[in-house]
Design an enzyme around this catalytic site. Structure first.
Site, short mmCIF file in Angstrom:
data_model
loop_
_atom_site.label_atom_id
_atom_site.label_comp_id
_atom_site.label_asym_id
_atom_site.label_seq_id
_atom_site.Cartn_x
_atom_site.Cartn_y
_atom_site.Cartn_z
N LYS A 12 0.80 -1.23 0.00
CA LYS A 12 0.00 0.00 0.00
C LYS A 12 0.84 1.28 0.00
O LYS A 12 0.36 2.34 -0.41
CB LYS A 12 -0.93 0.00 1.21
CG LYS A 12 -2.10 -0.97 1.11
CD LYS A 12 -3.16 -0.47 0.15
CE LYS A 12 -4.45 -1.26 0.27
NZ LYS A 12 -5.51 -0.72 -0.59
N SER A 57 1.01 -9.83 -0.33
CA SER A 57 0.77 -8.38 -0.29
C SER A 57 0.94 -7.73 1.07
O SER A 57 1.02 -6.50 1.14
CB SER A 57 -0.65 -8.09 -0.80
OG SER A 57 -1.61 -8.80 -0.04
#
Length: 526
Positions: A70, A324
């Site tokens: 992110k 992720s």
């Protein structure tokens, strides 16, 4: 096996580049992410590759400074704000990983960063955001509640909203992962697997890969209970889910973003869903290959790659899964470990009815054979039948489970397979017990079982048919010894014989009949 793979409409047949794609290609190539982000390695998952018959590579976004991808999109967006916008400060809503990216970007640029997070956000993420200097506001039970409150604060305070996924600059920042993948692995790639929440990561990766190497399949992976992008692509328009599961909190989004939906509808080849058990199994797979602990959302892509290989039967192909994020609360690990066994089909949970008489446990274990008992829960109910909740280790998945159930039924036992029963896995397994009417002369022992096949059978042989077992709770937690609580109906005149039998067995044990917890919750006071 019913396939969980849902092909999207004509994703692979679209022209490689059009005006919009060229703009994204330019945005991704020019994205400012490496001021704070690193180019993460693409590493082979050797053990998992051998198991699934394909070469699986992990794109290690969990190694970023905030342990999540992110950071890329957040920093790319904030770096392009005007001086006036920076002066006003920024705000975002996030379940944690986007929040860390915004907070770190704000700190590096000297910009005020207000972060609205759901109250359900894991504490490790809340602490991390605070450590990066973000002003934290906890609100609501999920991302959508937090986003609505962030919009109110933005309007009130004049802050600049940094969307976690529905923004071209954020999408372009995430798209740099796709750019790195194709550069790091110039060989053929059959498919790239991407976790999906609001869709920004999937949109950015798909936009880049389809612009430069359209032959690579791009597949989005969602939890079964939070599949907003899959629902949108199936409907041909964005839809709002009534509710979403929060286990994979990083992707718990009820409605996919508008721009991610547009790009995914055009470029994504397929969507698939995975269960909680499959996610937990993937967390363990990643750990066994890398010694890194992924968060549930961070393991989604690996779970999808495994399921895809099993369902399609492909062999000797190169697959890429983006790991992720790694912001997992430590106290969730016991739950993940427990569910991973079920996700890998390495454990069966069975509800079995056996006769209520001395020796019945031993006869049940004889039918189970040399398989390891991972859990055994039982409390006396009546004089005729006993209901037991048993966990059994498997070495050959569903085929072995089916064979074992057939053997038990052939031996006259009524068996109910609980391996896919969510309520049983979450609650019932821990609630088998309580006070038992009609149980007299009960003696309670805490016993340490050596964790090896046959340990339970040896105990039951030592007890023999002389004393009835009225309570039994056992769970293998991976330690050198299994901790067992067992109640037996032993007449006062035979208690010395019972202890002698336990002494001869050689297992460490202690009597707990006088324990106040037993007296308060389990002892029959009639």
């Amino acid at each position: 096996m019913n396939s969980s793979l849902i092909e999207t409409a004509e994703a692979g047949s679209a022209p490689a580049v059009d005006v919009g794609d060229a703009d994204y290609l330019k945005r991704i190539n020019a994205a400012r992410v490496y001021d704070v982000a690193i180019e993460t390695p693409l590493v082979a998952a050797e053990q998992l590759s051998a198991r699934i018959g394909n070469r699986l590579f992990l794109k290690r976004e969990d190694l970023q400074p905030v342990h999540s991808f992110k950071l890329r999109g957040a920093y790319n967006k904030i770096s392009q704000l005007t001086a006036a916008e920076r002066e006003r400060g920024v705000i975002c809503a996030s379940a944690g990983n986007h929040a860390q990216g915004v907070a770190l970007a704000g700190r590096n640029m000297g910009i005020r960063a207000v972060i609205v997070m759901p109250r359900t956000t894991p504490s490790i993420k809340v602490r991390a955001v605070a450590g990066f200097g973000g002003e934290i506001v906890l609100h609501g039970d999920g991302y959508d509640d937090a986003a609505a409150h962030a919009a109110e604060l933005q309007e009130r305070d004049g802050l600049v909203y940094i969307h976690p996924y529905d923004d071209p600059d954020v999408i372009a920042g995430q798209g740099t992962i796709g750019m790195e993948i194709v550069r790091q692995h110039p060989q053929d790639i059959h498919a790239v697997f991407v976790c999906v929440g609001g869709g920004g990561l999937l949109a950015g990766v798909a936009a880049y890969i389809k612009s430069v190497r359209p032959e690579i399949r791009v597949i989005g992976v969602e939890p079964e209970d939070a599949a907003s992008m899959g629902a949108a692509l199936a409907a041909g328009e964005r839809v709002t889910l009534k509710e979403v599961g929060l286990f994979a909190d990083g992707v718990a989004v009820k409605r996919a973003g508008a721009e991610p939906f547009r790009l995914c509808a055009k470029h994504v080849d397929a969507m698939m869903t995975v269960s909680v058990d499959e996610i937990c199994a993937a967390v363990r797979d990643i750990y066994e290959d890398t010694r890194a602990l992924a968060e549930p959302a961070g393991a989604l892509a690996v779970a999808g790659a495994k399921k895809y290989a099993a369902e399609t039967g492909i062999e000797d192909q190169h697959l890429v899964a983006i790991t992720s994020g790694a912001n997992v609360n430590f106290d969730r690990l016991s739950y993940i470990a427990e569910r991973a066994e079920l996700g890998e089909q390495r454990e069966a949970l069975l509800a079995v009815t056996i006769p209520e008489r001395p020796g019945s446990f031993r006869q049940f274990c004889e039918v189970i054979g040399d398989r390891s008992i991972s859990e055994f829960n039982y409390r006396y109910a009546d004089h005729a039948r006993a209901q037991v909740f048993a966990g059994v280790k498997l070495s050959n998945g569903t085929a072995e489970r089916d064979t074992m159930i057939a053997d038990l039924e052939a031996a006259g036992y009524a068996v109910l397979d609980m391996s896919r029963n969510e309520m049983a896995k979450l609650h019932v397994r821990h609630m088998v017990g309580g006070r038992a009417r009609g149980v007299g002369d009960e003696v309670l022992f805490r016993v340490e079982f050596p964790e090896r096949p046959g340990a339970l059978r040896r105990f039951l042989e030592a007890v023999g048919d002389r004393w009835n077992i009225s309570l039994f709770h056992y769970r293998n937690h991976g330690h050198a010894h299994g901790l067992v609580l067992v109640g037996m109906q032993v007449a006062p005149t035979e208690q010395s014989d019972c202890r002698a039998a336990l002494d001869a067995l050689g297992y460490d044990y202690a009597e707990e009949t006088g324990n106040p917890a037993y007296q308060m919750f389990l002892h029959n006071n009639d």
